[in-house]
Write an enzyme that holds these catalytic residues in place. Structure first.
Site, PDB file in Angstrom:
ATOM      1  N   HIS A  42       0.654  -1.372   0.052  1.00  0.00           N
ATOM      2  CA  HIS A  42       0.113   0.291   0.380  1.00  0.00           C
ATOM      3  C   HIS A  42       0.989   1.115   0.412  1.00  0.00           C
ATOM      4  O   HIS A  42       0.809   2.362  -0.046  1.00  0.00           O
ATOM      5  CB  HIS A  42      -0.745  -0.169   0.842  1.00  0.00           C
ATOM      6  CG  HIS A  42      -0.308   0.282   2.156  1.00  0.00           C
ATOM      7  ND1 HIS A  42       0.261  -0.653   3.060  1.00  0.00           N
ATOM      8  CD2 HIS A  42       0.529   1.449   2.864  1.00  0.00           C
ATOM      9  CE1 HIS A  42       0.327  -0.357   4.622  1.00  0.00           C
ATOM     10  NE2 HIS A  42       1.038   1.007   4.321  1.00  0.00           N
ATOM     11  N   ASP A  72       0.325  -7.115   1.366  1.00  0.00           N
ATOM     12  CA  ASP A  72       0.534  -6.172   1.515  1.00  0.00           C
ATOM     13  C   ASP A  72       2.187  -6.357   1.583  1.00  0.00           C
ATOM     14  O   ASP A  72       2.786  -5.189   2.399  1.00  0.00           O
ATOM     15  CB  ASP A  72      -0.354  -5.838   2.775  1.00  0.00           C
ATOM     16  CG  ASP A  72       0.435  -4.317   3.229  1.00  0.00           C
ATOM     17  OD1 ASP A  72       0.487  -3.312   1.927  1.00  0.00           O
ATOM     18  OD2 ASP A  72       0.306  -3.662   4.164  1.00  0.00           O
ATOM     19  N   ASN A 150       5.779   5.280   8.973  1.00  0.00           N
ATOM     20  CA  ASN A 150       6.233   3.134   9.386  1.00  0.00           C
ATOM     21  C   ASN A 150       5.998   2.485   8.339  1.00  0.00           C
ATOM     22  O   ASN A 150       6.560   1.391   8.503  1.00  0.00           O
ATOM     23  CB  ASN A 150       6.105   2.892  10.776  1.00  0.00           C
ATOM     24  CG  ASN A 150       6.653   3.601  12.430  1.00  0.00           C
ATOM     25  OD1 ASN A 150       5.811   4.347  12.652  1.00  0.00           O
ATOM     26  ND2 ASN A 150       7.955   3.168  12.291  1.00  0.00           N
ATOM     27  N   SER A 151       5.004   2.447   8.106  1.00  0.00           N
ATOM     28  CA  SER A 151       4.291   1.616   6.788  1.00  0.00           C
ATOM     29  C   SER A 151       5.646   1.005   6.118  1.00  0.00           C
ATOM     30  O   SER A 151       6.592   1.653   5.367  1.00  0.00           O
ATOM     31  CB  SER A 151       3.344   1.470   5.961  1.00  0.00           C
ATOM     32  OG  SER A 151       1.939   1.457   7.205  1.00  0.00           O
ATOM     33  N   LEU A 202      -9.032 -23.247  -5.808  1.00  0.00           N
ATOM     34  CA  LEU A 202      -8.839 -24.916  -5.533  1.00  0.00           C
ATOM     35  C   LEU A 202     -10.461 -24.645  -5.549  1.00  0.00           C
ATOM     36  O   LEU A 202     -11.208 -25.666  -6.573  1.00  0.00           O
ATOM     37  CB  LEU A 202      -8.811 -25.646  -3.880  1.00  0.00           C
ATOM     38  CG  LEU A 202      -8.004 -26.593  -3.741  1.00  0.00           C
ATOM     39  CD1 LEU A 202      -7.983 -27.142  -2.348  1.00  0.00           C
ATOM     40  CD2 LEU A 202      -7.585 -27.300  -4.795  1.00  0.00           C
ATOM     41  N   GLY A 203     -10.599 -23.644  -5.376  1.00  0.00           N
ATOM     42  CA  GLY A 203     -12.221 -23.351  -5.626  1.00  0.00           C
ATOM     43  C   GLY A 203     -13.316 -23.789  -4.550  1.00  0.00           C
ATOM     44  O   GLY A 203     -14.347 -23.879  -4.527  1.00  0.00           O
ATOM     45  N   VAL A 204     -13.167 -23.704  -2.797  1.00  0.00           N
ATOM     46  CA  VAL A 204     -14.313 -24.104  -2.128  1.00  0.00           C
ATOM     47  C   VAL A 204     -13.884 -22.935  -1.863  1.00  0.00           C
ATOM     48  O   VAL A 204     -13.057 -22.569  -0.881  1.00  0.00           O
ATOM     49  CB  VAL A 204     -13.147 -25.236  -1.959  1.00  0.00           C
ATOM     50  CG1 VAL A 204     -13.395 -26.791  -2.754  1.00  0.00           C
ATOM     51  CG2 VAL A 204     -12.410 -25.200  -1.125  1.00  0.00           C
TER      52      VAL A 204
END
Length: 295
Positions: A42, A72, A150-151, A202-204
């Site tokens: 970000h 991030d 600080n990020s 995976l699709g779950v």
């Protein structure tokens, strides 16, 4: 603490970026001798580069190498390397109450150091990339003072080893950091080599549920992941995973949370067999899935 500060300060830079949305600032920590720095996604979102200022007064341009909003994390590279690299550690070994040091550039005050303790572990932090949302797991909670700017800075242990990248201020006296561990090291490596992170799918969708006591006692595992959605035609659907199944293990690893499954869904899993054991009507069923690349 003074030794940690002295060792880390030369490795941490103040970043300034300009995007169509305006100007931004943050921190970054050097982790290679040839000028690669680690920061938050970000901090450099929407930017192709900017300027980096180091504690010794050096100012240089940097280019954005790769950004991964779902963790991030981002990697940038300065044009004139020279800052010493900080060692990356393993946050999985942290303990609550352990001393940590945050180094960054809060409120534009370059080279600031604050100290505190690990006040919580195992926290979760949602990260978004467009319509995709991923949970960053095992986020480090600390009471070391963090402020805007600080990020992207370093969170280090008492040996001066970087165990996290400061990412958010959650409230008064409460800061969060993305852990440096096996999963994030893989992400960092992919950002350096290809500028992006490939993820598997995976699709779950599932929710954690307690396993029946006899099975929990036999496996030494309290929870499984109950399947509440299977995307038609997905790798999970093709493999024969059904609504109501409880995922118990995947690739030989216990599956007790969504995050546990997410940790397996990185580049190496794409197109390779992933054996999954499910509990179906109190019987174990083994299936083999082949995760596809998440587009």
């Amino acid at each position: 603490m003074t030794g940690v500060a002295a060792n880390l300060l030369p490795s941490v830079a103040a970043l300034a970026v300009r995007t169509p949305r305006g100007e931004g600032a943050g921190s970054a920590v050097t982790f290679t001798d040839d000028g690669f720095l680690l920061t938050n996604a970000h901090v450099v979102a929407g930017a192709s580069g900017g300027t980096a200022d180091f504690a010794d007064g050096t100012e240089t341009r940097f280019d954005v190498v790769g950004v991964d909003p779902l963790s991030d994390l981002a990697v940038v590279r300065v044009h004139n390397p020279g800052a010493p690299s900080a060692p990356l550690g393993d946050a999985d070994g942290l303990r609550i109450g352990q001393l940590v040091v945050a180094v960054g550039n809060p409120m534009g005050l370059a080279g600031s150091v604050t100290a505190g303790v690990v006040s919580g572990l195992g926290r979760s932090l949602p990260a978004r990339d467009g319509r995709r949302i991923r949970i960053i797991d095992n986020v480090i909670q600390t009471d070391a003072a963090l402020n805007p700017g600080n990020s992207g800075g370093a969170l280090a242990d008492s040996t001066g080893t970087v165990v996290g990248i400061n990412t958010a201020v959650a409230g008064y006296g409460l800061g969060l950091a993305v852990p440096v561990n096996r999963t994030t090291r893989h992400i960092i490596g992919e950002l350096v080599t290809s500028g992006r992170v490939r993820r598997a799918w995976l699709g779950v969708a599932g929710v954690p549920v307690p396993l029946p006591p006899p099975i929990a006692g036999r496996l030494g595992q309290r929870l499984g992941l109950r399947v509440v959605e299977v995307v038609p035609g997905s790798p999970a659907g093709i493999a024969g995973i059904y609504l109501g199944d409880i995922l118990v293990t995947a690739g030989g690893e216990p599956v007790q949370s969504v995050q546990a499954l997410q940790r397996l869904m990185l580049g190496p899993a794409i197109g390779t067999d992933l054996p999954i054991t499910v509990l179906r009507k109190n019987a174990f069923v083994d299936v083999v899935t082949v995760p596809a690349e998440l587009s």
